[in-house]
Scaffold this motif. Structure first.
Motif, PDB file in Angstrom:
ATOM      1  N   HIS A   1       3.015  -9.410 -14.585  1.00 22.02           N
ATOM      2  CA  HIS A   1       1.732  -8.936 -15.124  1.00 22.02           C
ATOM      3  C   HIS A   1       1.071  -8.059 -14.067  1.00 22.02           C
ATOM      4  O   HIS A   1       0.841  -8.518 -12.943  1.00 22.02           O
ATOM      5  N   HIS A   2       0.772  -6.819 -14.427  1.00 15.66           N
ATOM      6  CA  HIS A   2       0.100  -5.911 -13.500  1.00 15.66           C
ATOM      7  C   HIS A   2      -1.260  -5.581 -14.098  1.00 15.66           C
ATOM      8  O   HIS A   2      -1.345  -4.934 -15.144  1.00 15.66           O
ATOM      9  N   VAL A   3      -2.298  -6.070 -13.422  1.00 17.28           N
ATOM     10  CA  VAL A   3      -3.662  -5.992 -13.958  1.00 17.28           C
ATOM     11  C   VAL A   3      -4.429  -4.877 -13.261  1.00 17.28           C
ATOM     12  O   VAL A   3      -4.453  -4.815 -12.027  1.00 17.28           O
TER      13      VAL A   3
ATOM     14  N   VAL B   1      -3.005  -7.689  -8.981  1.00 13.97           N
ATOM     15  CA  VAL B   1      -4.310  -7.263  -9.495  1.00 13.97           C
ATOM     16  C   VAL B   1      -4.767  -6.067  -8.674  1.00 13.97           C
ATOM     17  O   VAL B   1      -4.925  -6.173  -7.454  1.00 13.97           O
TER      18      VAL B   1
ATOM     19  N   VAL C   1       2.201 -11.786 -10.349  1.00 12.74           N
ATOM     20  CA  VAL C   1       1.005 -11.066 -10.797  1.00 12.74           C
ATOM     21  C   VAL C   1       0.456 -10.189  -9.675  1.00 12.74           C
ATOM     22  O   VAL C   1       0.397 -10.618  -8.520  1.00 12.74           O
TER      23      VAL C   1
ATOM     24  N   HIS D   1      -3.583 -15.613 -21.219  1.00  8.67           N
ATOM     25  CA  HIS D   1      -2.654 -14.468 -21.221  1.00  8.67           C
ATOM     26  C   HIS D   1      -1.613 -14.604 -20.100  1.00  8.67           C
ATOM     27  O   HIS D   1      -0.410 -14.552 -20.351  1.00  8.67           O
ATOM     28  N   ILE D   2      -2.089 -14.793 -18.884  1.00 10.42           N
ATOM     29  CA  ILE D   2      -1.167 -14.767 -17.738  1.00 10.42           C
ATOM     30  C   ILE D   2      -0.338 -16.049 -17.648  1.00 10.42           C
ATOM     31  O   ILE D   2       0.861 -15.997 -17.410  1.00 10.42           O
TER      32      ILE D   2
ATOM     33  N   ILE E   1      -3.759  -5.026 -18.832  1.00 16.11           N
ATOM     34  CA  ILE E   1      -2.612  -5.734 -18.258  1.00 16.11           C
ATOM     35  C   ILE E   1      -1.331  -5.090 -18.773  1.00 16.11           C
ATOM     36  O   ILE E   1      -1.100  -5.034 -19.986  1.00 16.11           O
ATOM     37  N   TYR E   2      -0.519  -4.599 -17.837  1.00  7.56           N
ATOM     38  CA  TYR E   2       0.795  -4.046 -18.172  1.00  7.56           C
ATOM     39  C   TYR E   2       1.874  -5.021 -17.725  1.00  7.56           C
ATOM     40  O   TYR E   2       1.626  -5.813 -16.825  1.00  7.56           O
TER      41      TYR E   2
END
Ligand code: FES
Length: 104
Positions: A7-9, A52, A50, A91-92, A69-70
């Motif tokens: 997850h890339h926020v 951020v 993850v 989500h994460i 979020i990608y």
């Protein structure tokens, strides 16, 4: 090929000084700090997990403050630390979209 991050926020932290609406004037920096520290406390940060990141204007100013979020490309509007917690928990951690906060 697996993604470098699961997850890339990206948070819009754009701060305008001319009075026009921007995420930076609506608590985005505090929300960003809150997510960074909670992701770290949960040991979710790092490669394969993850990340951020800060971002400039994401060109959705009237929907702000917001994050995306990608690779899912899911956009969220948030108002409170509890909203950020729900995005992290649901989500994460659980892989389910928080529909009440989602911006299409
Ligand atoms: S100021 Fe946040 S999307 Fe433009």
């Amino acid at each position: 090929m697996s993604a470098h991050f699961e997850h890339h926020v990206f948070f819009c932290l754009n701060q305008r000084e001319d009075g026009r609406s921007c995420c930076g004037n609506q608590g985005a920096e505090a929300a960003f700090d809150h997510m960074k520290s909670r992701i770290k406390a949960l040991k979710l940060n790092g490669r394969g997990k993850v990340r951020v990141n800060r971002a400039g204007c994401l060109d959705r100013c009237s929907d702000g403050p917001l994050l995306v979020i990608y690779p899912a490309a899911v956009w969220y509007h948030f108002d409170t630390p509890a909203d950020i917690d729900e995005i992290i928990d649901t989500h994460i951690q659980q892989g389910r979209i928080v529909t009440r906060l989602q911006v299409e």
